[in-house]
Scaffold this motif. Structure first.
Motif, PDB file in Angstrom:
ATOM      1  N   VAL A 427     -10.505  -1.515  10.723  1.00 47.02           N
ATOM      2  CA  VAL A 427      -9.165  -1.660  11.296  1.00 47.02           C
ATOM      3  C   VAL A 427      -8.535  -2.969  10.836  1.00 47.02           C
ATOM      4  O   VAL A 427      -7.348  -3.008  10.470  1.00 47.02           O
ATOM      5  N   HIS A 428      -9.308  -4.054  10.841  1.00 46.45           N
ATOM      6  CA  HIS A 428      -8.778  -5.357  10.415  1.00 46.45           C
ATOM      7  C   HIS A 428      -8.304  -5.309   8.965  1.00 46.45           C
ATOM      8  O   HIS A 428      -7.242  -5.864   8.629  1.00 46.45           O
ATOM      9  N   SER A 429      -9.088  -4.656   8.098  1.00 40.91           N
ATOM     10  CA  SER A 429      -8.708  -4.607   6.684  1.00 40.91           C
ATOM     11  C   SER A 429      -7.459  -3.746   6.481  1.00 40.91           C
ATOM     12  O   SER A 429      -6.602  -4.075   5.641  1.00 40.91           O
ATOM     13  N   LEU A 430      -7.351  -2.652   7.230  1.00 38.92           N
ATOM     14  CA  LEU A 430      -6.137  -1.832   7.138  1.00 38.92           C
ATOM     15  C   LEU A 430      -4.908  -2.605   7.606  1.00 38.92           C
ATOM     16  O   LEU A 430      -3.827  -2.502   7.010  1.00 38.92           O
ATOM     17  N   LYS A 431      -5.066  -3.383   8.665  1.00 44.34           N
ATOM     18  CA  LYS A 431      -3.945  -4.193   9.157  1.00 44.34           C
ATOM     19  C   LYS A 431      -3.545  -5.241   8.123  1.00 44.34           C
ATOM     20  O   LYS A 431      -2.353  -5.458   7.857  1.00 44.34           O
ATOM     21  N   GLU A 432      -4.543  -5.882   7.508  1.00 46.13           N
ATOM     22  CA  GLU A 432      -4.257  -6.916   6.514  1.00 46.13           C
ATOM     23  C   GLU A 432      -3.574  -6.339   5.279  1.00 46.13           C
ATOM     24  O   GLU A 432      -2.564  -6.881   4.802  1.00 46.13           O
ATOM     25  N   SER A 433      -4.110  -5.234   4.750  1.00 49.02           N
ATOM     26  CA  SER A 433      -3.504  -4.657   3.547  1.00 49.02           C
ATOM     27  C   SER A 433      -2.123  -4.081   3.848  1.00 49.02           C
ATOM     28  O   SER A 433      -1.221  -4.121   3.001  1.00 49.02           O
ATOM     29  N   GLY A 434      -1.920  -3.564   5.065  1.00 49.23           N
ATOM     30  CA  GLY A 434      -0.594  -3.091   5.452  1.00 49.23           C
ATOM     31  C   GLY A 434       0.419  -4.209   5.496  1.00 49.23           C
ATOM     32  O   GLY A 434       1.578  -4.040   5.088  1.00 49.23           O
ATOM     33  N   GLN A 435       0.005  -5.375   5.977  1.00 50.26           N
ATOM     34  CA  GLN A 435       0.907  -6.521   6.014  1.00 50.26           C
ATOM     35  C   GLN A 435       1.200  -7.042   4.612  1.00 50.26           C
ATOM     36  O   GLN A 435       2.340  -7.443   4.313  1.00 50.26           O
ATOM     37  N   LEU A 436       0.187  -7.026   3.745  1.00 51.37           N
ATOM     38  CA  LEU A 436       0.412  -7.435   2.349  1.00 51.37           C
ATOM     39  C   LEU A 436       1.415  -6.510   1.670  1.00 51.37           C
ATOM     40  O   LEU A 436       2.269  -6.968   0.899  1.00 51.37           O
ATOM     41  N   TRP A 437       1.312  -5.220   1.953  1.00 55.25           N
ATOM     42  CA  TRP A 437       2.281  -4.275   1.394  1.00 55.25           C
ATOM     43  C   TRP A 437       3.682  -4.603   1.894  1.00 55.25           C
ATOM     44  O   TRP A 437       4.644  -4.636   1.108  1.00 55.25           O
ATOM     45  N   LEU A 438       3.808  -4.832   3.187  1.00 52.74           N
ATOM     46  CA  LEU A 438       5.132  -5.100   3.766  1.00 52.74           C
ATOM     47  C   LEU A 438       5.742  -6.366   3.182  1.00 52.74           C
ATOM     48  O   LEU A 438       6.941  -6.385   2.838  1.00 52.74           O
ATOM     49  N   ASP A 439       4.968  -7.434   3.056  1.00 49.92           N
ATOM     50  CA  ASP A 439       5.471  -8.683   2.475  1.00 49.92           C
ATOM     51  C   ASP A 439       5.960  -8.467   1.047  1.00 49.92           C
ATOM     52  O   ASP A 439       7.024  -8.971   0.666  1.00 49.92           O
ATOM     53  N   ALA A 440       5.168  -7.745   0.269  1.00 51.56           N
ATOM     54  CA  ALA A 440       5.560  -7.480  -1.128  1.00 51.56           C
ATOM     55  C   ALA A 440       6.777  -6.565  -1.181  1.00 51.56           C
ATOM     56  O   ALA A 440       7.657  -6.724  -2.034  1.00 51.56           O
ATOM     57  N   TYR A 441       6.843  -5.602  -0.283  1.00 59.24           N
ATOM     58  CA  TYR A 441       7.942  -4.645  -0.258  1.00 59.24           C
ATOM     59  C   TYR A 441       9.267  -5.313   0.097  1.00 59.24           C
ATOM     60  O   TYR A 441      10.314  -4.992  -0.480  1.00 59.24           O
TER      61      TYR A 441
END
Length: 444
Positions: A427-441
């Protein structure tokens, strides 16, 4: 007639071997032409991929690369396989070419190959057949206990639920056992492993062995490599996985799902849905499309047995209800266990790294305990399993200290976690990668 002495002075010489460079091999990685290297010999697998017993994709994932270590890791009778490969041999690497590609760690690979030789000499690749017999017997006992629960206590809610839980346990444990046979880690010959694999996955679980081979060996060949490991091909349609791929997806302004919330919707479309909503219908599509009728016959015996066993007690509606409740419970167990070792790890495109680095960057362990070993089918030793996929699982803990020493020598992280921490890290890794996607997006 006496031999002519001139013939002895001028012996017949065969054609000189063809020599190739790594660059020439690397260029043959497309659909039209595929080469690979095993122990410095160059093979043209362009046509053979369609006849490869392990499937076309798993061998194609190494097109244009050195496949020496995966070849050794996957094949139980390498000398026999090598004879069949002679017709594919087209040459060898030029003498001035190094034995390792520039992207691979020579010292690490040499040390690992020495370790693999030591492991074989220690007998760690030999199975304890009593262990696997006990695994099978405990599954059968649980399966019988599930039916006896309904027969003895009736079909009211609590007996029904207890029966479903027991059947789910039996199904998951059968899944771990078929995994052993599928990896050829129980018997010394392929024939017996394949036969028991048909039985455990086909008759005991109702799934095709060919489908499992097709999917799982790709995962082992290139774990966590996008477009090569089927286990991470849910990216980008459902999840943004890994730091590298998530940022790439954001930069490309792609938004198939609200990935910044994926750590929440994972609980809805991940563990509960994989088996009952996807695998359950896809396995039938797979065998019909590929005409795997032997698999189909083994599978049908599972569904007939299930219907004959529970149909008289539950009726049609109850039978279907029990089946999908079991698949739902099994799916949750299966997904959490199989993903706790991989999703939190490095996920990327294939960078053609050496065997050890490829496996270590994609896997982590969960601490050993009797419960953890049983709960995960010893896949809490995911590092050792990926380095030695044919090793019987009861020997993982014996080789683990040697692998840990190898990692320490070369400065490679060797991660081992408590069970609950490993599950939470998904769950932590999914949250982190989701936030990285949002920042880049939003910002790039």
């Amino acid at each position: 007639m006496a031999p002519d002495p001139k013939d002895a002075q001028n012996p017949v010489v065969g054609p000189a071997p063809r020599y190739f460079t790594w660059d020439e091999v690397a260029q043959r990685c497309g659909r039209e032409e595929r080469w690979l290297v095993i122990e410095r010999k160059v093979y043209n697998i362009s046509e053979f991929v369609h006849r490869h017993p392990g499937g076309s994709r798993v061998i194609s994932h190494y097109a244009g690369q050195d496949a020496t270590d995966p070849f050794v890791a996957f094949h139980i009778n390498k000398s026999l396989v090598s004879k069949y490969m002679n017709s594919l041999l087209i040459g060898e690497l030029s003498p001035e070419q190094p034995s390792f590609e520039p992207t691979k760690n020579k010292e690490l690979t040499d040390d690992f190959r020495e370790l693999r030789t030591s492991v074989e000499q220690m007998g760690l690749m030999k199975a304890n057949h009593t262990f696997f017999l006990l695994c099978l017997l405990h599954i059968l006992l649980i399966d019988v206990a599930a039916w006896l629960t309904l027969w003895f206590f009736g079909t009211s809610f609590l007996p029904f639920l207890l029966c479903a839980v027991l059947l789910s346990v039996a199904q998951v444990q059968a899944g771990w056992l078929q995994h052993d046979f599928g990896h050829l880690s129980v018997f010394s010959t392929s024939t017996w492993n394949h036969l028991l694999h048909y039985f455990t996955i086909g008759h005991m679980k109702g799934a095709p062995a060919s489908w499992w081979n097709h999917m799982h060996f790709q995962h082992h060949a290139k774990p966590n490599c996008f477009r090569k490991d089927p286990d991470v091909n849910m990216h980008p349609f459902l999840f943004a996985l890994g730091k590298v791929l998530s940022v790439e997806l954001g930069k490309q302004k792609k938004k198939y799902m609200p990935y910044n919330h994926q750590h929440k919707y994972f609980f809805l479309i991940g563990p509960p849905a994989l088996l009952p909503l996807y695998f359950q219908w896809y396995i039938f599509y797979f065998i019909v499309k590929r005409k795997k009728w032997v698999d189909f016959a083994w599978m049908i015996t599972f569904y007939i047995r299930f219907a004959l066993t529970y149909g008289p007690l539950l009726g049609l509606k109850g039978l279907l209800g029990l089946f999908f409740v079991v698949r739902f419970l099994e799916s949750n167990w299966f997904v959490w266990v199989t993903q706790m070792n991989h999703i939190p790890m490095h996920i990327d495109h294939d960078r053609n790294r050496d065997w050890v680095s490829t496996q270590l960057q994609a896997t982590c362990n969960v601490h050993k305990s009797f419960f953890n070993d049983w709960f995960s089918g010893h896949l809490n030793f995911q590092i050792e399993h990926h380095l030695f996929p044919r090793m019987p699982r009861h020997n993982y803990h014996k080789v683990a200290p040697l692998v840990r020493s190898l990692c320490a020598k070369h400065g490679i992280p060797y991660q081992s976690k408590p069970l609950l921490s490993a599950l939470a890290d998904i769950v932590h890794s999914l949250k982190e990668s989701g936030q990285l996607w949002l920042d880049a997006y939003l910002h790039q």
